[in-house]
Design a protein around this motif. Structure first.
Motif, PDB file in Angstrom:
ATOM      1  N   ASP A 102       0.827  -1.209   0.000  1.00  0.00           N
ATOM      2  CA  ASP A 102       0.000   0.000   0.000  1.00  0.00           C
ATOM      3  C   ASP A 102       0.863   1.262   0.000  1.00  0.00           C
ATOM      4  O   ASP A 102       2.074   1.226   0.241  1.00  0.00           O
ATOM      5  N   ILE A 103       0.217   2.391  -0.252  1.00  0.00           N
ATOM      6  CA  ILE A 103       0.930   3.655  -0.438  1.00  0.00           C
ATOM      7  C   ILE A 103       0.966   4.486   0.837  1.00  0.00           C
ATOM      8  O   ILE A 103       0.125   4.340   1.729  1.00  0.00           O
ATOM      9  N   ASP A 104       1.942   5.355   0.904  1.00  0.00           N
ATOM     10  CA  ASP A 104       1.994   6.401   1.915  1.00  0.00           C
ATOM     11  C   ASP A 104       0.933   7.436   1.540  1.00  0.00           C
ATOM     12  O   ASP A 104       0.941   7.945   0.414  1.00  0.00           O
ATOM     13  N   PRO A 105       0.002   7.785   2.425  1.00  0.00           N
ATOM     14  CA  PRO A 105      -1.081   8.693   2.051  1.00  0.00           C
ATOM     15  C   PRO A 105      -0.611  10.117   1.748  1.00  0.00           C
ATOM     16  O   PRO A 105      -1.371  10.897   1.163  1.00  0.00           O
ATOM     17  N   HIS A 106       0.606  10.453   2.123  1.00  0.00           N
ATOM     18  CA  HIS A 106       1.115  11.809   1.875  1.00  0.00           C
ATOM     19  C   HIS A 106       1.877  11.886   0.553  1.00  0.00           C
ATOM     20  O   HIS A 106       1.595  12.746  -0.277  1.00  0.00           O
ATOM     21  N   THR A 107       2.829  10.987   0.332  1.00  0.00           N
ATOM     22  CA  THR A 107       3.608  11.030  -0.909  1.00  0.00           C
ATOM     23  C   THR A 107       2.919  10.289  -2.048  1.00  0.00           C
ATOM     24  O   THR A 107       3.251  10.506  -3.222  1.00  0.00           O
ATOM     25  N   LEU A 108       1.997   9.392  -1.731  1.00  0.00           N
ATOM     26  CA  LEU A 108       1.268   8.552  -2.684  1.00  0.00           C
ATOM     27  C   LEU A 108       2.155   7.499  -3.324  1.00  0.00           C
ATOM     28  O   LEU A 108       1.753   6.812  -4.258  1.00  0.00           O
ATOM     29  N   ASN A 109       3.384   7.362  -2.831  1.00  0.00           N
ATOM     30  CA  ASN A 109       4.307   6.324  -3.279  1.00  0.00           C
ATOM     31  C   ASN A 109       4.223   5.107  -2.363  1.00  0.00           C
ATOM     32  O   ASN A 109       3.685   5.184  -1.253  1.00  0.00           O
ATOM     33  N   LEU A 110       4.828   4.010  -2.829  1.00  0.00           N
ATOM     34  CA  LEU A 110       4.924   2.801  -2.023  1.00  0.00           C
ATOM     35  C   LEU A 110       5.471   3.146  -0.639  1.00  0.00           C
ATOM     36  O   LEU A 110       6.470   3.851  -0.516  1.00  0.00           O
ATOM     37  N   ASP A 111       4.794   2.656   0.409  1.00  0.00           N
ATOM     38  CA  ASP A 111       5.136   2.976   1.795  1.00  0.00           C
ATOM     39  C   ASP A 111       6.256   2.050   2.275  1.00  0.00           C
ATOM     40  O   ASP A 111       6.058   0.843   2.411  1.00  0.00           O
ATOM     41  N   ALA A 112       7.427   2.635   2.533  1.00  0.00           N
ATOM     42  CA  ALA A 112       8.593   1.830   2.926  1.00  0.00           C
ATOM     43  C   ALA A 112       8.372   1.110   4.250  1.00  0.00           C
ATOM     44  O   ALA A 112       8.862  -0.013   4.445  1.00  0.00           O
ATOM     45  N   LYS A 113       7.647   1.717   5.166  1.00  0.00           N
ATOM     46  CA  LYS A 113       7.388   1.066   6.456  1.00  0.00           C
ATOM     47  C   LYS A 113       6.490  -0.153   6.281  1.00  0.00           C
ATOM     48  O   LYS A 113       6.717  -1.195   6.903  1.00  0.00           O
ATOM     49  N   ALA A 138       3.995  10.413 -10.247  1.00  0.00           N
ATOM     50  CA  ALA A 138       3.820  11.829 -10.597  1.00  0.00           C
ATOM     51  C   ALA A 138       5.143  12.563 -10.776  1.00  0.00           C
ATOM     52  O   ALA A 138       5.154  13.772 -10.978  1.00  0.00           O
ATOM     53  N   GLY A 139       6.266  11.839 -10.712  1.00  0.00           N
ATOM     54  CA  GLY A 139       7.575  12.457 -10.904  1.00  0.00           C
ATOM     55  C   GLY A 139       8.440  12.507  -9.674  1.00  0.00           C
ATOM     56  O   GLY A 139       9.579  12.975  -9.727  1.00  0.00           O
ATOM     57  N   GLN A 140       7.927  11.996  -8.538  1.00  0.00           N
ATOM     58  CA  GLN A 140       8.668  12.046  -7.279  1.00  0.00           C
ATOM     59  C   GLN A 140       9.181  10.664  -6.889  1.00  0.00           C
ATOM     60  O   GLN A 140       8.419   9.703  -6.807  1.00  0.00           O
ATOM     61  N   SER A 141      10.477  10.587  -6.620  1.00  0.00           N
ATOM     62  CA  SER A 141      11.094   9.333  -6.239  1.00  0.00           C
ATOM     63  C   SER A 141      10.538   8.827  -4.913  1.00  0.00           C
ATOM     64  O   SER A 141      10.140   9.607  -4.051  1.00  0.00           O
ATOM     65  N   VAL A 291       2.452  16.833  -2.094  1.00  0.00           N
ATOM     66  CA  VAL A 291       3.625  17.259  -1.323  1.00  0.00           C
ATOM     67  C   VAL A 291       4.859  16.524  -1.828  1.00  0.00           C
ATOM     68  O   VAL A 291       4.767  15.423  -2.368  1.00  0.00           O
ATOM     69  N   GLU A 292       6.009  17.144  -1.655  1.00  0.00           N
ATOM     70  CA  GLU A 292       7.282  16.505  -1.951  1.00  0.00           C
ATOM     71  C   GLU A 292       7.902  16.029  -0.642  1.00  0.00           C
ATOM     72  O   GLU A 292       7.939  16.781   0.333  1.00  0.00           O
ATOM     73  N   GLN A 293       8.385  14.777  -0.637  1.00  0.00           N
ATOM     74  CA  GLN A 293       9.070  14.294   0.548  1.00  0.00           C
ATOM     75  C   GLN A 293      10.433  14.971   0.661  1.00  0.00           C
ATOM     76  O   GLN A 293      11.004  15.427  -0.340  1.00  0.00           O
ATOM     77  N   GLN A 294      10.951  15.039   1.855  1.00  0.00           N
ATOM     78  CA  GLN A 294      12.238  15.666   2.089  1.00  0.00           C
ATOM     79  C   GLN A 294      13.325  14.945   1.292  1.00  0.00           C
ATOM     80  O   GLN A 294      13.435  13.731   1.317  1.00  0.00           O
ATOM     81  N   GLY A 295      14.123  15.728   0.567  1.00  0.00           N
ATOM     82  CA  GLY A 295      15.221  15.170  -0.205  1.00  0.00           C
ATOM     83  C   GLY A 295      14.874  14.801  -1.625  1.00  0.00           C
ATOM     84  O   GLY A 295      15.764  14.449  -2.408  1.00  0.00           O
TER      85      GLY A 295
END
Length: 389
Positions: A102-113, A138-141, A291-295
């Motif tokens: 499942d995804i991280d609800p903030h970044t919408l990317n795969l949730d590492a945790k 969407a373009g964010q790593s 939102v963009e994650q830090q880094g």
């Protein structure tokens, strides 16, 4: 279907692009020629990668990357449900099974945790994945550093599907540099950051991977005597070493992609400017902004907002219909892959990945491309403000 006045994405083609393609048309090489290698080298240099292998599209790139990772029957590939179906289908082409994280609800990317927790369970059950595909939505790593650490811990091959992310960066280095992923996939479809009309590329720092990727894109054939199983018998001789595919990119497509490389940084800068402007214009509306994650610096292939449905009287479908009725080509990225009929037949069901499903029920992709003018962006936001009330 008639095109929308303001689509969600659109290519930018200039005279230099046209001239580059025309030059190839007048040359002896329409395919399997030198322009392909020039395009490969240009992107590899930009991304600080050792090797780049151009193919006919990013789906082909994903397929042969999975084969190079030795994915096959009895193996698992894990990826995000918030992606285009190709990120999962590539496993099925290899005869492997698919699962999702499942995804991280903030970044919408795969949730590492969530990935870490699922890997623990899979290790205990003896069902660890052979490959994990992390999608730069969407373009964010993704959180690639953490994913790389998990890759080392659990022994899976980490592939980054960066189809959306040509020109993006992560922790100060270009996406595609290979610091964290074994292979990175790019797409050059017309709505992507740069286009070759159709096309894709695999970047890697592994020379052995690159050699096999090149062979797989061309029927599994080699003309290199050093790779042949029996001695070559003449300058014309070649051998098929394995079952490969006709996944080659033509020089025509490579010429367009190479020409577009000259404007890559300009395209990304304009997308970032438009994204920042959207954030200002949309402030106060009943939407949650991306939102963009830090880094991570996104290439902003997409600008996706989430409708705050509790604050409005319309449904998601009604908002879409109202925007499209005035000529705005809004879209939705993506229907969760596990809810597609094909994957439901594999046993997936509603409720399996609730964050991705909730996101899908609220998502709205607004127009974003380098030629979008301030006036057109104002119109998009003006209509959205009127519709949301």
């Amino acid at each position: 279907m008639m095109p929308y006045r303001i689509p969600y994405g659109r290519q930018n083609i200039d005279q230099a692009d046209i001239d580059a393609v025309m030059e190839v048309l007048k040359s002896p090489w329409l395919t399997q020629g030198p322009t392909i290698e020039r395009f490969e080298k240009a992107l590899a240099n930009h991304c600080q990668a050792e090797h780049a292998v151009a193919v006919c599209n990013a789906t082909a790139a994903l397929h042969i990357a999975c084969l190079v990772a030795d994915l096959g029957p009895g193996d698992y590939l894990w990826t995000t449900p918030n992606t285009f179906v190709a990120s999962a289908n590539c496993a099925r082409y290899c005869g492997a099974d698919v699962d999702f994280v499942d995804i991280d609800p903030h970044t919408l990317n795969l949730d590492a945790k969530l990935l870490a927790a699922k890997l623990e369970v899979a290790e205990a059950a003896g069902k660890l994945p052979k490959v994990v595909i992390a999608v730069a939505f969407a373009g964010q790593s993704c959180d690639m550093r953490t994913l790389a650490q998990l890759s080392e811990r659990y022994g899976f091959t980490l592939i980054e599907d960066a189809s959306h992310a040509v020109g993006a960066s992560y922790l100060g280095r270009p996406v595609g540099c290979g610091q964290y992923a074994a292979m990175t996939i790019f797409s050059f479809h017309p709505v992507k950051i740069i286009t070759s009309a159709e096309g894709g590329m695999v970047l890697t720092n592994n020379a052995g991977y690159a050699e096999r990727l090149r062979r797989l894109r061309s029927h599994g054939i080699t003309g290199d005597p050093a790779q042949m199983k029996v001695p070559e018998t003449g300058l014309w001789y070649y051998q098929q070493l394995e079952l490969g595919f006709n996944y080659r990119m033509s020089d025509l497509h490579a010429a367009l992609g190479l020409s577009q490389m000259a404007r890559l940084e300009t395209f990304v800068a304009k997308r970032r400017q438009l994204a920042a402007r959207y954030a200002t214009l949309l402030a106060g509306l009943a939407v949650t902004l991306p939102v963009e994650q830090q880094g991570a610096e996104s290439a902003w292939h997409l600008y996706v907002v989430r409708l705050q449905l509790s604050r409005i009287t319309l449904s998601q479908s009604q908002v879409f219909e109202a925007l499209r009725a005035v000529g705005l080509g809004v879209n939705l990225h993506y229907i969760p892959v596990h809810l597609q009929p094909y994957y439901r037949e594999q046993g997936f069901k509603d409720g399996d990945f609730p964050q991705a499903e909730r996101y899908f029920s609220e998502a709205l992709s607004l127009p974003l491309y380098p030629d979008l003018t301030d006036e057109e962006q104002d119109e998009v936001v003006g209509h959205l403000r009127r519709i949301l009330g």
